[in-house]
Write a protein that holds these residues in place. Structure first.
Motif, PDB file in Angstrom:
ATOM      1  N   ARG A 327      -5.520   7.811  -2.579  1.00  0.00           N
ATOM      2  CA  ARG A 327      -5.454   6.469  -3.509  1.00  0.00           C
ATOM      3  C   ARG A 327      -5.742   6.970  -5.144  1.00  0.00           C
ATOM      4  O   ARG A 327      -5.023   6.705  -6.124  1.00  0.00           O
ATOM      5  CB  ARG A 327      -6.166   5.459  -3.067  1.00  0.00           C
ATOM      6  N   CYS A 347      -1.231   1.554  -4.317  1.00  0.00           N
ATOM      7  CA  CYS A 347      -1.344   2.096  -3.191  1.00  0.00           C
ATOM      8  C   CYS A 347      -2.516   1.203  -2.623  1.00  0.00           C
ATOM      9  O   CYS A 347      -3.123   0.651  -3.225  1.00  0.00           O
ATOM     10  CB  CYS A 347      -1.884   3.646  -3.075  1.00  0.00           C
ATOM     11  N   GLU A 348      -2.115   0.803  -1.242  1.00  0.00           N
ATOM     12  CA  GLU A 348      -3.317   0.217  -0.657  1.00  0.00           C
ATOM     13  C   GLU A 348      -3.776   0.443   0.727  1.00  0.00           C
ATOM     14  O   GLU A 348      -2.913   1.505   1.138  1.00  0.00           O
ATOM     15  CB  GLU A 348      -2.929  -1.408  -0.296  1.00  0.00           C
TER      16      GLU A 348
END
Length: 692
Positions: A327, A347-348
């Motif tokens: 991330r 991004c998660e």
């Protein structure tokens, strides 16, 4: 390259999807993807929204077929290896159980397998994925030795070809372990293609993996003694092979069942020996090493939308740590805030602390439900929170409700509604089941009223409320500021970012819309402000509702003062340096009504400090619906719309006053009295309240 990209028809399996739906225990098949048909989205948004709602209802109501299991994985793996002899080039196939889609323009999903290479890693997910995706799985035969760079070219060729055929739809790459590296590599080389990456325990951290330690061992083991490598391979597929046995002993399972479990595992050992013989396992581990190096040197070029699923009990890879590293390493996207511009990762991360390496082969993991909760499902370049929305299935609804069920248990919610003749009843009978309907009300502290409200509407009236929610639920915040995964249940239950366009789409789709004009200012109010409305002066929603002839239902809710006391509000926290810094750090994210004046413009969010009380009771009162049908022309005039708006606000205040006054006569207002009544009358009996 032509040999690599060719499709194969597995022996004895039909490739015609026009035939009846086959048994789920049959293996996978290939279809002729070059002749697949798809339709473009309707240009009329009202038609599109209505069609999406109808198809979503079909998705919700359709009975679930027999669910597959890990046992099916091994059965199909054995059949697959026998059918192709473990030889031939890598190729795509589509599982038979993925042949019934509810959308004509479903996006393409390419599954990139992990170390097993079979392409069966999503077998437990096939039925649900096949309803909303065109699913292709990459099969890499056991004896195949295609280098990682050639696998990139194979996937890249497919991605580019499908992007040319359907340039308006995204392409999903679901990569597991090595497949996660493959997905990242393709995304890095194709930054201008709309890709959505779902990475499950990507092997980009191979340098830190315990797998490094068995490489030298495998290199010196003679092929005749390759059975020694099977325990390692079996651990890759299922985790600790004796974990289920030990857990069975702890739970007091019968000895007979344990013997049966061990027998099944011994059968699986032979299948694993066929899937990952010593030479294949050694090749895959070397490939994993080179893949990780290749991707880590190019990760800066990845611009795709990414969701990382990280397991906490993977003995092979440090996934939780690696997810954070990825991330941070990814390029940042520009986010415009009220006071500044921030650059956050596109991004998660979703963490699964109790899961192992092959996360998709675990019973409790539902990829479709994860995509719903993260709002990662879309069928075009941009997310449409109305037409792309998929209602929860019955099983998903139960799972979503479970963590919040204590709220209903503790607060014993009572709901009143008003019939057309003005009669007040203790039920939701006065709520129209046909939309569009706009429910306008008071937002309790921290929105504590939401769960009982949404649950009762769905269970009692079969109505799914679509809440217009604050953008903070959908905008990625700084990780140390707020974990957005806490809002997954809100998104899964139909919340959409509040905006005029989304409100329009929901009304056009005939939805039941939940609207709080006071927004965060009410939900994060200060001491002494409970049950006060902080609404804008302008009638923001009345004329839009009239445009579609919607029914507007004002409602009030009370009870926040019965479960907690606000002891640390915004003014208090701004006097504490640490808390003040946290509030100011996130003050610009998702700001609303920046051009408004007065208290309603103060939409800064914070977490109030609450001292819990012995629970009292929640009360809801829905006033008589205001029908705007036929008032479209009349309410175009600002003064007329403002008049109706003030009537709605006044009715909400009246509902609150009605509840505050009458709850004093409720003999079952306290949790103790309700518990005693339930113990005597039965736990399923409805607990009485005050007489109307």
């Amino acid at each position: 390259m032509a040999a690599i990209s060719q499709a194969v028809n597995f022996a004895g399996i039909s490739t015609d999807r026009r035939l009846h739906r086959p048994s789920l225990r049959r293996s996978a098949v290939v279809i002729n993807h070059s002749t697949a048909a798809a339709e473009k989205r309707p240009t009329n948004h009202k038609m599109e929204a209505a069609a999406a709602v109808a198809k979503a209802k079909k998705f919700l109501e359709e009975e679930e077929n027999e669910k597959l299991s890990l046992e099916d994985y091994f059965e199909q793996a054995e059949s697959l290896i026998k059918s192709d002899g473990g030889d031939g080039p890598p190729r795509w196939f589509s599982p038979l159980e993925c042949g019934s889609r509810i959308f004509d323009n479903s996006p393409l999903l390419l599954y990139l397998p992990g170390i097993d290479g079979l392409g069966l890693g999503l077998i437990l997910q096939h039925q649900k994925l096949g309803k909303i995706f065109d699913v292709w799985c990459l099969h890499i035969p056991v004896k195949d030795r295609t280098p990682f760079q050639d696998l990139i070219l194979l996937v890249e060729q497919t991605v580019r070809s499908e992007n040319c055929r359907f340039p308006g739809r995204p392409i999903y790459l679901v990569g597991e372990s090595i497949g996660g590296c493959l997905a990242l590599a393709v995304a890095a080389r194709n930054p201008n293609i709309d890709l959505v990456l779902i990475l499950a325990n990507p092997a980009t951290s191979f340098a830190k993996s315990q797998l490094q330690s068995i490489l030298p061992l495998l290199e010196f083991i003679p092929s005749e003694l390759s059975l020694i490598s099977i325990p390692y391979a079996f651990s890759l597929m299922t985790g600790d092979p004796f974990k289920t046995t030990s857990s069975g002993l702890e739970k007091g399972f019968q000895l007979e069942k344990l013997y049966k479990g061990l027998f099944k595992q011994s059968i699986h050992f032979s299948v694993v020996a066929d899937i990952l013989p010593r030479d294949t396992l050694l090749w895959k581990l070397r490939m994993m090493n080179s893949a990780a190096s290749f991707v880590n040197s190019r990760i800066y070029a990845v611009k795709a939308q990414i969701l990382i699923l990280a397991s906490g009990r993977d003995p092979l890879l440090p996934n939780l740590e690696e997810a954070e590293r990825i991330r941070v390493a990814l390029p940042k996207q520009e986010i415009h805030l009220l006071k500044d511009t921030a650059f956050l990762p596109k991004c998660e991360i979703r963490k699964f602390d109790e899961s192992g390496h092959f996360i998709f082969l675990e019973d409790g993991i539902d990829l479709v439900a994860i995509l719903k909760g993260t709002s990662f499902y879309r069928r075009a370049k941009f997310q449409d929170y109305v037409s792309d929305y998929l209602p929860p299935t019955e099983a998903e609804f139960k799972k979503i409700c479970e963590p919040y069920r204590w709220i209903s248990t503790a607060t014993g919610p009572v709901m009143f509604s008003t019939l057309d003749d003005g009669k007040i009843v203790r039920s939701l009978e006065g709520i129209p089941t046909e939309g569009p309907v706009v429910l306008v009300g008071y937002h309790m502290l921290l929105g504590l009223e939401l769960f009982p409200l949404v649950m009762n509407f769905l269970t009692e009236r079969d109505v799914l409320l679509r809440g217009l929610a604050h953008p903070i639920i959908f905008v990625r915040m700084l990780e140390e500021q707020l974990d957005i995964s806490m809002f997954d249940s809100f998104r899964a239950m139909g919340a959409v970012p509040v905006s005029a366009s989304n409100f329009y789409k929901l009304l056009a789709a005939g939805s039941h819309v939940l609207l709080y004009p006071g927004g965060m200012r009410e939900a994060c109010h200060k001491k002494g402000e409970e049950y006060q409305l902080f609404w804008p002066e302008r009638s923001e929603f009345v004329r839009m509702a009239a445009r579609f002839g919607a029914k507007i239902i004002p409602f009030g809710v009370v009870g926040e003062d019965d479960i907690g006391e606000l002891v640390l509000d915004y003014d208090d926290q701004m006097k504490i340096p640490y808390l003040r810094d946290l509030i100011e750090k996130g003050s610009g994210v998702g700001q609303l009504r920046t051009d408004a004046e007065g208290e309603v413009a103060n939409q800064i969010g914070y977490l109030p400090g609450i001292l819990p009380k012995f629970p009292g009771r929640f009360y809801y009162y829905f006033g008589k619906p205001i029908d705007t049908a036929g008032m479209k022309e009349e309410l175009k005039k600002r003064d007329k719309a403002d008049q109706v708006y003030l009537e709605i606000k006044s009715e909400v205040e009246r509902c609150i006053s009605f509840l505050k006054e009458n709850r004093e006569r409720d003999p079952f207002r306290s949790l103790a009295s309700r518990t005693l009544y339930s113990a005597i009358s039965g736990w399923s009996a409805e607990v009485p309240t005050f007489e109307i």
